[in-house]
Each structure stands twice: as C-alpha cells, then as structure tokens.
Scaffold this motif. Structure first.
Motif, PDB file in Angstrom:
ATOM      1  N   VAL A  91       8.163  -6.655  11.883  1.00 50.43           N
ATOM      2  CA  VAL A  91       7.281  -6.727  10.723  1.00 50.43           C
ATOM      3  C   VAL A  91       6.391  -7.943  10.914  1.00 50.43           C
ATOM      4  O   VAL A  91       6.900  -9.041  11.161  1.00 50.43           O
ATOM      5  N   ILE A 112       5.901  -2.176  11.861  1.00 54.21           N
ATOM      6  CA  ILE A 112       5.261  -2.415  10.564  1.00 54.21           C
ATOM      7  C   ILE A 112       4.290  -3.572  10.698  1.00 54.21           C
ATOM      8  O   ILE A 112       4.653  -4.648  11.206  1.00 54.21           O
ATOM      9  N   PHE A 138       1.098  -5.714   8.509  1.00 57.28           N
ATOM     10  CA  PHE A 138       0.198  -5.978   7.388  1.00 57.28           C
ATOM     11  C   PHE A 138      -1.103  -6.561   7.936  1.00 57.28           C
ATOM     12  O   PHE A 138      -1.080  -7.501   8.728  1.00 57.28           O
ATOM     13  N   LEU A 161       3.898   1.961  10.245  1.00 56.79           N
ATOM     14  CA  LEU A 161       3.479   1.712   8.868  1.00 56.79           C
ATOM     15  C   LEU A 161       2.449   0.586   8.913  1.00 56.79           C
ATOM     16  O   LEU A 161       2.762  -0.525   9.335  1.00 56.79           O
ATOM     17  N   TRP A 192       5.725  -3.714  -0.615  1.00 59.32           N
ATOM     18  CA  TRP A 192       7.122  -4.039  -0.353  1.00 59.32           C
ATOM     19  C   TRP A 192       7.998  -2.791  -0.468  1.00 59.32           C
ATOM     20  O   TRP A 192       8.851  -2.529   0.383  1.00 59.32           O
ATOM     21  N   ARG A 233       7.072   0.274  -0.074  1.00 58.08           N
ATOM     22  CA  ARG A 233       6.776   1.162   1.054  1.00 58.08           C
ATOM     23  C   ARG A 233       7.485   0.705   2.324  1.00 58.08           C
ATOM     24  O   ARG A 233       7.978   1.526   3.111  1.00 58.08           O
ATOM     25  N   VAL A 234       7.541  -0.611   2.540  1.00 58.32           N
ATOM     26  CA  VAL A 234       8.260  -1.141   3.696  1.00 58.32           C
ATOM     27  C   VAL A 234       9.734  -0.735   3.619  1.00 58.32           C
ATOM     28  O   VAL A 234      10.310  -0.242   4.601  1.00 58.32           O
TER      29      VAL A 234
END
Length: 201
Positions: free
Chosen positions: A79, A103, A105, A131, A188, A190-191
């Motif tokens: 992440v 994942i 962001f 994601l 959060w 969705r993670v």
C-alpha cells in the motif's frame, strides 16, 4: 514522498486494529539513514537516489519479515501514497512477490524512476489485482492520465478497481483527511474490502 512519516506508522496500527498484520518500510533509509521523517525532512534529494532494485529488495525483506511471524505466510499487499503509490504499482510488475493485490493512492503516472518507464508505460506488466485511488482535483495527476492507466489495465486483462474522488486534491487521505473525510472514509473502506476479497480469492 515523506518516507516513513508518523502518519504511515500510525496507518500500520490502523491495519492492526482491524486484524491485519502490517509493517511500514522506510525507502529512504539507504540514503538518509535513521533520521526523523517529520515535516522538516528534505525528501527530494533522496527521491532522486531511489534505485528500484534496492527498493524491491527492501519490500521483499518486509514481506519475509511478515512471513516469519507466528501468523506465517499470508496473502500480502503493498500500500503506498504518492511516490509510494508509484512504487506499489511498480512492485506489482515483479513476479517474485506473489502479491494478492497492489494498492496505490494518487500514484504519479509520469514518474520515471531509473529510466525504466512510467506506470503508464508499464501498466500492462502488472501481474496482480489493482486498487487505485485518486483525487479528481489532483493537479499533478490529470484525470486523462488516470483514465489512460485504467484503459491499459483493461487491455492487459488485469483485474482492477480505479476510483477518482471528485473535488479531492492530491494527498486527500494522508494530509487532508479531516477536510476530505467522506472521500477518505470511503477510500479506507475500499482498501479493507479489496484486501478481504483477495485474501479469500
């Protein structure tokens, strides 16, 4: 960009609170040493010195550490945020990790580390479910780049979920979560759903 900032240490605790083992790594440790990563940390000289093979070795060491705990070998997910998001997706191009998913962001789409290609160049090489979470008002990552990333994942047949939050800026989750509480809460959740779904897959 901030390396092992306190936010990410606390994020590892948030994962632990929902029953997931987590370890936060410092990808500037090789060049910056064990110095503070508070808001005064000058990260750019260290960004410029990142070497992907060294980063992959550090990520593998973190994964091996998790495997060595009493819980044993469980599905793992990197992440990352901003630069870390880019590194998370780039690690997804490596078969050796055997990730359950990756994942990121607000991963920079045009960052070309070590001249090995951008995420847009290498999206078709990602081997694990993706994601991706982005701010719709992120001036550094235009929506057309996010759409291009999603199209390339679609073309390569990689399972993916790409979410862009209208009006949310860059770093909406880690620096401005209070201002963008609705988007941050949704991200959060969705993670957690993504991880849960791919642990069971």
């Amino acid at each position: 960009m901030r390396g092992l900032h306190q936010f990410y240490k606390e994020l590892a605790l948030r994962f632990a609170e929902v029953g997931m083992q987590a370890v936060a790594i410092d990808y500037f440790g090789r060049t910056a040493g064990l110095t503070s990563r508070d808001d005064s940390f000058e990260y750019m000289p260290h960004v410029q010195q990142i070497q992907l093979p060294s980063f992959f070795a550090d990520a593998k060491a973190a994964q091996d550490y998790l495997y060595s705990t009493p819980a044993g070998k469980k599905p793992t997910f990197p992440v990352g945020f901003c630069l870390g998001g880019t590194l998370s997706f780039l690690s997804g191009t490596q078969q050796d990790f055997g990730f359950a998913g990756v994942i990121g962001f607000y991963a920079g789409m045009k960052r070309n580390l070590n001249g090995e290609g951008t995420i847009l160049d290498r999206a078709g090489q990602i081997k694990y479910p993706v994601l991706g979470l982005f701010g719709g008002a992120d001036q550094g990552i235009p929506n057309d780049q996010v759409q291009s990333f999603e199209q390339k994942l679609e073309q390569s047949g990689v399972e993916h979920e790409i979410i862009s939050y209208p009006g949310a800026p860059h770093s909406f989750f880690d620096r401005r979560a209070t201002d963008y509480a609705e988007a941050s809460t949704d991200a959060w959740n969705r993670v957690l759903r993504f991880i849960s779904a791919h642990i069971q897959a």
